[in-house]
Design a protein around this motif. Sequence first.
Motif, PDB file in Angstrom:
ATOM      1  N   LEU B 218      24.711   2.613  -0.348  1.00 31.66           N
ATOM      2  CA  LEU B 218      23.906   1.637   0.390  1.00 31.66           C
ATOM      3  C   LEU B 218      23.839   1.947   1.881  1.00 31.66           C
ATOM      4  CD1 LEU B 218      24.953  -1.794  -1.154  1.00 31.66           C
ATOM      5  CD2 LEU B 218      22.777  -0.618  -1.404  1.00 31.66           C
ATOM      6  N   THR B 219      24.953   2.375   2.455  1.00 34.99           N
ATOM      7  CA  THR B 219      24.984   2.457   3.913  1.00 34.99           C
ATOM      8  C   THR B 219      24.705   3.855   4.437  1.00 34.99           C
ATOM      9  OG1 THR B 219      27.376   2.802   3.862  1.00 34.99           O
ATOM     10  CG2 THR B 219      26.622   0.547   4.156  1.00 34.99           C
ATOM     11  N   PHE B 220      24.643   4.856   3.545  1.00 34.26           N
ATOM     12  CA  PHE B 220      24.529   6.221   4.041  1.00 34.26           C
ATOM     13  C   PHE B 220      23.268   6.435   4.880  1.00 34.26           C
ATOM     14  CE2 PHE B 220      23.584  10.787   3.645  1.00 34.26           C
ATOM     15  CZ  PHE B 220      24.746  11.273   4.197  1.00 34.26           C
ATOM     16  N   GLU B 221      22.177   5.783   4.490  1.00 32.88           N
ATOM     17  CA  GLU B 221      20.937   6.014   5.229  1.00 32.88           C
ATOM     18  C   GLU B 221      21.070   5.612   6.696  1.00 32.88           C
ATOM     19  OE1 GLU B 221      17.732   3.229   4.576  1.00 32.88           O
ATOM     20  OE2 GLU B 221      18.888   2.302   2.976  1.00 32.88           O
ATOM     21  N   PHE B 222      21.947   4.641   6.962  1.00 32.28           N
ATOM     22  CA  PHE B 222      22.120   4.214   8.360  1.00 32.28           C
ATOM     23  C   PHE B 222      22.932   5.227   9.152  1.00 32.28           C
ATOM     24  CE2 PHE B 222      21.647   0.359   5.839  1.00 32.28           C
ATOM     25  CZ  PHE B 222      20.547  -0.192   6.472  1.00 32.28           C
ATOM     26  N   VAL B 223      23.756   6.002   8.437  1.00 31.77           N
ATOM     27  CA  VAL B 223      24.545   7.024   9.109  1.00 31.77           C
ATOM     28  C   VAL B 223      23.668   8.218   9.440  1.00 31.77           C
ATOM     29  CG1 VAL B 223      26.493   8.588   8.864  1.00 31.77           C
ATOM     30  CG2 VAL B 223      26.627   6.302   7.918  1.00 31.77           C
ATOM     31  N   LEU B 224      22.756   8.519   8.541  1.00 31.47           N
ATOM     32  CA  LEU B 224      22.009   9.771   8.649  1.00 31.47           C
ATOM     33  C   LEU B 224      20.819   9.687   9.597  1.00 31.47           C
ATOM     34  CD1 LEU B 224      22.520  12.468   7.440  1.00 31.47           C
ATOM     35  CD2 LEU B 224      20.722  12.047   5.792  1.00 31.47           C
ATOM     36  N   GLU B 225      20.452   8.504  10.034  1.00 28.00           N
ATOM     37  CA  GLU B 225      19.332   8.395  10.966  1.00 28.00           C
ATOM     38  C   GLU B 225      19.521   9.339  12.131  1.00 28.00           C
ATOM     39  OE1 GLU B 225      18.747   4.468  12.328  1.00 28.00           O
ATOM     40  OE2 GLU B 225      18.444   3.741  10.290  1.00 28.00           O
TER      41      GLU B 225
ATOM     42  N   ARG C   5      16.857  -5.892  -0.960  1.00 23.52           N
ATOM     43  CA  ARG C   5      17.061  -5.917  -2.415  1.00 23.52           C
ATOM     44  C   ARG C   5      18.212  -5.017  -2.817  1.00 23.52           C
ATOM     45  NH1 ARG C   5      11.699  -5.814  -4.881  1.00 23.52           N
ATOM     46  NH2 ARG C   5      10.867  -7.883  -4.530  1.00 23.52           N
ATOM     47  N   LYS C   6      18.239  -3.810  -2.210  1.00 22.38           N
ATOM     48  CA  LYS C   6      19.303  -2.877  -2.558  1.00 22.38           C
ATOM     49  C   LYS C   6      20.672  -3.470  -2.221  1.00 22.38           C
ATOM     50  CE  LYS C   6      17.482   0.859  -0.669  1.00 22.38           C
ATOM     51  NZ  LYS C   6      17.476   2.167  -0.015  1.00 22.38           N
ATOM     52  N   PHE C   7      20.741  -4.102  -1.057  1.00 16.37           N
ATOM     53  CA  PHE C   7      22.029  -4.680  -0.650  1.00 16.37           C
ATOM     54  C   PHE C   7      22.438  -5.805  -1.586  1.00 16.37           C
ATOM     55  CE2 PHE C   7      24.178  -3.295   3.217  1.00 16.37           C
ATOM     56  CZ  PHE C   7      23.359  -2.254   3.580  1.00 16.37           C
ATOM     57  N   VAL C   8      21.470  -6.610  -2.019  1.00 17.22           N
ATOM     58  CA  VAL C   8      21.808  -7.701  -2.943  1.00 17.22           C
ATOM     59  C   VAL C   8      22.320  -7.125  -4.262  1.00 17.22           C
ATOM     60  CG1 VAL C   8      20.858  -9.581  -4.305  1.00 17.22           C
ATOM     61  CG2 VAL C   8      20.260  -9.365  -1.890  1.00 17.22           C
TER      62      VAL C   8
END
Lengths: 215, 227, 153, 40
Positions: B218-225, C5-8
């Motif tokens: 879920l969070t990887f995309e925020f790291v890779l920006e 949606r993905k986070f939910v």
Amino acid sequence: MTRALGWLAALALVIGLGAAFGYAPREAVQGNVQRIMYLHVPAVLTAYLAFALVFAGSLGYLFTRRLGWDRLAVAAAEPGVLFTGLTIVSGSIWGKPTWGTWWTWDARLTSTAVLFLVYVGYLLLRGMVDEPDRRARYAAVVGILGAANIPIVHFSVKWWRALHQPSTILGPEPSPIAAPIALTLLVNWIAFTLLFLYFLARRAEIARLEESHAG
Amino acid sequence: MSAYLRRAWIVVWKDVLTERRSKESLNALLFFSVLLLFIFQFALGPERARVETALPGLLWLGFILAGVLGLGRSFLVEQENDCWEGLVLTPGDKSAIYLGKLAGNVLVMAVVEAALLVLFPVFFGLDLTGALPRLVVVLALGTLGLAAVGTLFGAITAQVRARELLFPVLLLPAQVPVLLGAVSATEIVLAGQPLAEAAQWLKLLAAADVVYLVVGLLTFEFVLEGA
Amino acid sequence: MTTQRKFVAGGLVIVAALGYLIWSGVTQSVVYFVTPSELLAAPVANKTYRLGGMVLPGSLKWEPKTLSLAFTLSDGKGQVSVRHRGAPPDLFAEGRGAVVEGSWAREGYFQASLILAKHSEEYKAPHDGADPGYKELLRTLRREPRTDEKPPR
Amino acid sequence: MPDNWGYVFAAYGLAVIALGAYWRRLARRAKSLAGPGGSE
């Protein structure tokens, strides 16, 4: 506004301190050393509140990309680490005369220590990144993983310190606690929460000023 | 094969090819594992019983230390070879890149773990063959958890100051559950007991793996920006 | 899929995994120390135990000069004599609960390396402070999964 | 049961020092940012 909160917190702390030393009775079994409880328990409750806010701020930032959420996260994380440290130190000082040891690898002590280390790491990471947006993104990711990890840490340490043995499970029931002691705890809890909110407001304001200077 | 998995696969394949040509990480990691064995031997002395009681902890200490070195490097390579922009500009869901990197890291860890599992019995005069199949289950669950967080944090620390220091400082506290679970399960397995005895720890490891993996995806995309 | 949606969806998976963990933890019965009768049923020499019980009144011997401490832990059914080197903590006394870490010596006593005094989670004002019976004490000791009681919240 | 006042005062004393130090740190940072010609 913040100033008023500060005075309110100071007033509550004075009342709390007065209650802890003047109003609360000398505990029957432990004696006066039990008065450390009025510092120890409010500190840990405040720390939990702080880390819940770090989680909320982290999620909020990733969703909205507004730096306000990140300011909430950092403003909660710093006092959170401070209060966790106080919890550990005061608990240790309480443990020495009562249990006979400064530290033991008990489940709850260990998981509190892990909590402390995780959020110290969080603050260290923040210190290593200068651009506000990038710092906010990285910190949010670490903050979310840290929060999701808390229950797992809790269970791992709990089972780690357990000996396996079939036994009757005794249902939990409210612990008997004398009314004056409970009341003193409540007052101190409110005082610590107010102090935390004051720190939160001050720290968030500093973060806002830093951003406006940088940008 | 869906496009998503294909993109993850490309990342794995790219890393394997790079590694095969340069061999820079794996060779050093394997050498490091041998060094660890020496250090363990010196620290514990020649007494067999001591080694045997400490073995589950030593094994995981070895894996974790190798993981700290190996996982911390996985994104540094991209940074050094100026491939970061390429990763950022890759179209589509960024979590595929995470999955690919994670798979590559699990692969590297598996090689190092296999090496340690061969070297340990040789150097310490132990016999692990009986416990090996059960041990592999524990190793797989533990390694996945370690690599899932290590890959995510490795991507973060690759772009910050003092990364060599910050990576273990972030990773190790987060890995306390994996370490406790894996060491305890390994202890049970090496004592010759069946996997069912370690069921609780395996459940813990599996739940940790799921949570870490989901957070990572879920969070990887925020790291890779863009850095 | 949007980020929200993905986070939910991801959040639901995480909650499910943690929920499963909690559920499997509740169904598992764990204790944090063995009682004297449990230890005596099958003592293994040199194995590390945590042993909890009540310090039997009249059994405590403390020699400050040699720092040697000896006492008997009891759970009503079994009794184990314990030896320790070092001063006892303040809350440690006859008729109170204690948990000791150590090992069973072949000679038939428990060699403690660490003594932890236990206090129950009751916090009493002085006037209503009658000493709890040891059954009550063992109950409070056993109920909570913390080996050395932290105060209640 | 001895009273152990020393432990109690040590715990509260450390808490006062730690909280006070953090409060002062915040105050100083805010001042350096808000003051005229605030650096950083």
